[in-house]
Write a protein that holds these residues in place. Sequence first.
Motif, short mmCIF file in Angstrom:
data_model
loop_
_atom_site.label_atom_id
_atom_site.label_comp_id
_atom_site.label_asym_id
_atom_site.label_seq_id
_atom_site.Cartn_x
_atom_site.Cartn_y
_atom_site.Cartn_z
N ALA A 60 0.56 -1.02 -0.25
CA ALA A 60 0.06 0.43 0.10
C ALA A 60 0.70 1.35 0.22
O ALA A 60 0.60 1.94 -0.92
CB ALA A 60 -0.63 0.35 1.17
N ALA A 61 1.71 0.96 0.89
CA ALA A 61 2.74 1.64 1.08
C ALA A 61 3.45 2.16 -0.56
O ALA A 61 3.17 4.15 -1.00
CB ALA A 61 3.55 2.65 1.56
N GLY A 62 4.25 1.55 -1.27
CA GLY A 62 5.45 1.50 -2.74
C GLY A 62 3.47 1.88 -4.02
O GLY A 62 4.02 2.88 -4.44
N LEU A 63 2.08 1.67 -3.97
CA LEU A 63 0.90 1.77 -4.50
C LEU A 63 0.88 3.95 -4.13
O LEU A 63 0.32 4.63 -5.19
CB LEU A 63 0.06 1.12 -4.54
N ALA A 64 1.30 4.11 -3.15
CA ALA A 64 0.42 5.53 -2.94
C ALA A 64 1.63 6.05 -3.31
O ALA A 64 1.92 7.75 -3.64
CB ALA A 64 0.64 5.75 -1.47
N LYS A 65 3.10 5.96 -3.90
CA LYS A 65 3.79 6.58 -4.42
C LYS A 65 4.34 5.91 -6.05
O LYS A 65 5.30 6.79 -7.02
CB LYS A 65 5.35 6.59 -4.19
N ILE A 66 3.26 4.87 -5.74
CA ILE A 66 3.34 4.56 -7.90
C ILE A 66 4.01 5.41 -9.07
O ILE A 66 4.18 5.64 -10.04
CB ILE A 66 2.66 3.39 -8.29
N SER A 67 2.51 6.87 -8.53
CA SER A 67 3.20 7.64 -9.62
C SER A 67 4.04 8.59 -9.85
O SER A 67 4.17 8.65 -11.01
CB SER A 67 1.73 8.45 -9.57
N SER A 68 5.18 8.22 -9.08
CA SER A 68 6.45 9.39 -8.46
C SER A 68 7.29 8.46 -9.71
O SER A 68 8.59 8.45 -9.85
CB SER A 68 6.64 9.53 -7.45
N GLY A 69 6.88 7.23 -9.68
CA GLY A 69 7.82 5.83 -10.40
C GLY A 69 8.22 4.99 -9.21
O GLY A 69 8.02 5.03 -8.51
N ARG A 70 9.17 4.67 -10.48
CA ARG A 70 9.64 2.80 -9.44
C ARG A 70 10.42 2.86 -8.26
O ARG A 70 10.74 2.81 -6.90
CB ARG A 70 10.36 2.02 -10.55
N ASP A 71 11.06 3.93 -8.61
CA ASP A 71 12.05 4.31 -7.01
C ASP A 71 11.67 4.95 -6.26
O ASP A 71 12.19 4.75 -4.99
CB ASP A 71 13.16 5.20 -7.41
N GLN A 72 10.45 5.79 -6.54
CA GLN A 72 9.74 6.27 -5.31
C GLN A 72 8.90 5.36 -4.52
O GLN A 72 9.20 4.74 -3.30
CB GLN A 72 9.25 7.47 -5.75
N ALA A 73 8.46 4.35 -5.23
CA ALA A 73 7.73 3.41 -4.77
C ALA A 73 8.43 2.22 -3.82
O ALA A 73 8.17 1.93 -3.27
CB ALA A 73 6.27 2.61 -6.44
#
Length: 267
Positions: free
Chosen positions: A137-150
């Motif tokens: 869930a934490a990774g999906l929340a940042k998925i729009s910012s790219g793989r590294d951010q996720a």
Amino acid sequence: MKKWLFGWLSSILCSLLLAGVSVGTFSAAVFLDTPQVAAQDEEFDEETEGEEAAATDDISLLFWIFQSLGWLYSIVFLSISFLLVALVFKYTLAFRRDQNISPGFPEQFEGLLNERRFQEVYEMTKSDPTFLGQVLAAGLAKISSGRDQALKAMEEMTENISMSTEQGLSIIGLIAGTATMVGLMGTVHGMILSFRVIAVSTTTPKPSELANGISTAMFTTIVGLIVSIPATVAYVLLRNRYQRIVFDVGMLSEDLIGKLLAFAQKK
């Protein structure tokens, strides 16, 4: 919240039960064969040895153990023993795989991806309370910012959850060290009591006068070891088990996020 409260109540009840069983088993298996404790009492009548002496030993044995430990050591050892059993029970349940990775979750995740139902993927992940669900869930929340951010968001979530868990788990290691040190303190305390008898006596002390201090030293030592050895073993086993869970969650979360990004980039 209800599951957490129920888990703690269950662990407390089980700790009381297991501690009672442990004390009874230890007393029956180890101390019932102790030879002629009452023979140390100078008022013991040598003419009534035999069956009467054995009966007196059995009746007074637990009282002798408690008297040797004293109120302070008895309360300390009982308290840390109850806490130890409660924590071991709690983390044994908490470190089950199905409590950290929902059964069938990776397959359902990939199935929804294959059908390109991305919104349902997000909703399913967000509603999953397990370790894997929170990290994803934490990774999906940042998925729009790219793989590294996720990946960075997932690592931070993993570290936050791991830190909280390891802080609680470290209490078991603290109990192991504390029980040993309390036992050592009781050993020194008991020897001081015995040497004090020798120091203040104007005649040669009788063995019965030295027995109280020696019994305090011996019983605090053995009880400290009885608590600390299982605590050390439990700490190592539970810590290794949790590290394996963290590794599995990390591998699964990175794999699923990678697949999600791959599907999202396809037309």
